[in-house]
Design a protein around this motif. Structure first.
Motif, short mmCIF file in Angstrom:
data_model
loop_
_atom_site.label_atom_id
_atom_site.label_comp_id
_atom_site.label_asym_id
_atom_site.label_seq_id
_atom_site.Cartn_x
_atom_site.Cartn_y
_atom_site.Cartn_z
N UNK A 2 63.94 89.40 25.87
CA UNK A 2 64.96 89.32 26.43
C UNK A 2 65.79 87.83 26.43
N UNK A 3 64.86 87.13 25.07
CA UNK A 3 64.79 85.07 25.03
C UNK A 3 65.61 85.20 23.72
N UNK A 4 66.57 84.59 23.88
CA UNK A 4 67.43 83.58 22.55
C UNK A 4 66.27 82.85 21.79
N UNK A 5 66.28 83.19 20.97
CA UNK A 5 65.77 82.35 20.25
C UNK A 5 66.86 81.63 18.67
N UNK A 6 66.59 80.42 18.91
CA UNK A 6 67.10 79.30 17.95
C UNK A 6 65.60 78.75 16.44
N UNK A 7 66.16 78.34 15.60
CA UNK A 7 65.48 78.66 13.98
C UNK A 7 66.77 76.94 13.43
#
Length: 296
Positions: A2-7
């Motif tokens: 449910x999390x939004x991940x940014x790399x």
């Protein structure tokens, strides 16, 4: 998930590999992944897989604040700004401040083993960044990557062609690890719903070995003899600079040998296995897979 991940740094070797493992190993839906780069055009292949693309320039705080908006878990991949002293630490602090302003919930950072007790020239960048991460007030996970197997491919082909490896590492040991294994472990930490906050992992290979043992492994895989010749830091620096290596990078390499020689890289952990459930790839297996590059 449910999390939004940014790399960040998703156009680089490590960042791109992390995104790949989020998609392929962790099976995270592309709708929950954002890839950022100062040059978004380099991320067209990730965009084609459904990953959102944003511009994030570590020398532009406003672009980072915009890139980090709506992000739950942010991975700051350490930048490659090594030529100008202090620039990388400034960039990292800019990114951390932007993460706080953007409301990021959990900050992840790629560091190095024991930056508080290291002779490696860029260790202060990592130590300063870790301190800034901890002072940010955000939940954090620090992932300390050991020296990559991959780094050896920059010098071993030449060493094997001459049969000689000049080294100032003495009898010191180092537990190198594949960059892709680090990316896999980082992706696992980013994707796990139970990743604890305020945690530090040190990602190493399965065994700490000497330069002579590394040379023996490389010689066996390549089918060529390779002798280690021990030199001083000063002799190594002169040789590297004489071969055209820029001064700042020669300093990095000499300091890494010194760090090995004094036992500061002699660290083996099971943190990779804790995060992935698997064993890291051995140096011999890595070099065997990359034999064509090794013998080029």
């Amino acid at each position: 998930m449910s999390h939004t991940i940014l790399v960040t740094g998703a156009a680089g070797h490590l960042g791109r590999a992390v995104v790949g493992h989020l998609l392929d190993t962790q099976k995270v839906d592309a709708a929950h992944i954002v890839a950022a780069s100062r040059d978004p055009a380099k991320l067209a292949d990730l965009a084609a897989r459904g990953v959102a693309i944003r511009k994030g320039d570590f020398d532009d705080a406003a672009s980072l604040e915009s890139a980090f908006a709506g992000i739950d878990r942010l991975l700051i991949v350490s930048t490659d700004a090594l030529a100008v002293p202090g620039q990388r630490l400034t960039q990292h602090k800019t990114a951390i401040a932007a993460a706080v302003k953007a409301g990021v919930k959990h900050l992840f950072y790629t560091s190095m083993p024991k930056p508080d007790d290291s002779l490696v020239s860029f260790a202060p960048d990592h130590l300063g960044t870790e301190e800034a991460v901890k002072a940010s007030g955000l939940a954090y996970t620090i992932l300390r990557d050991a020296w990559y197997h991959d780094n050896l491919l920059h010098s071993l082909p030449h060493n094997l062609s001459t049969g000689t490896w000049y080294s100032a590492s003495g009898d010191g040991r180092i537990a190198t690890i594949a960059r892709d294994d680090c990316a896999r472990a980082i992706a696992a930490a980013l994707a796990s719903p139970t990743t604890p906050g305020d945690a530090t992992y040190t990602l190493t290979g399965p065994a700490a070995i000497t330069t002579d043992e590394i040379a023996a492994i490389a010689a066996e895989v390549a089918g060529k003899p390779l002798k280690v010749v021990r030199v001083s830091d000063e002799q190594l620096a002169a040789g590297l600079k004489g071969a055209g290596i820029p001064d700042f990078f020669a300093t990095v390499l000499v300091s890494a040998d010194a760090n090995t020689r004094t036992g500061r890289f002699d660290i083996v952990t099971d943190d990779f296995e804790k995060l992935t459930g698997d064993k890291p790839q051995s140096l011999k297996d890595f070099l065997s897979v990359h034999k064509a590059a090794l013998t080029a």
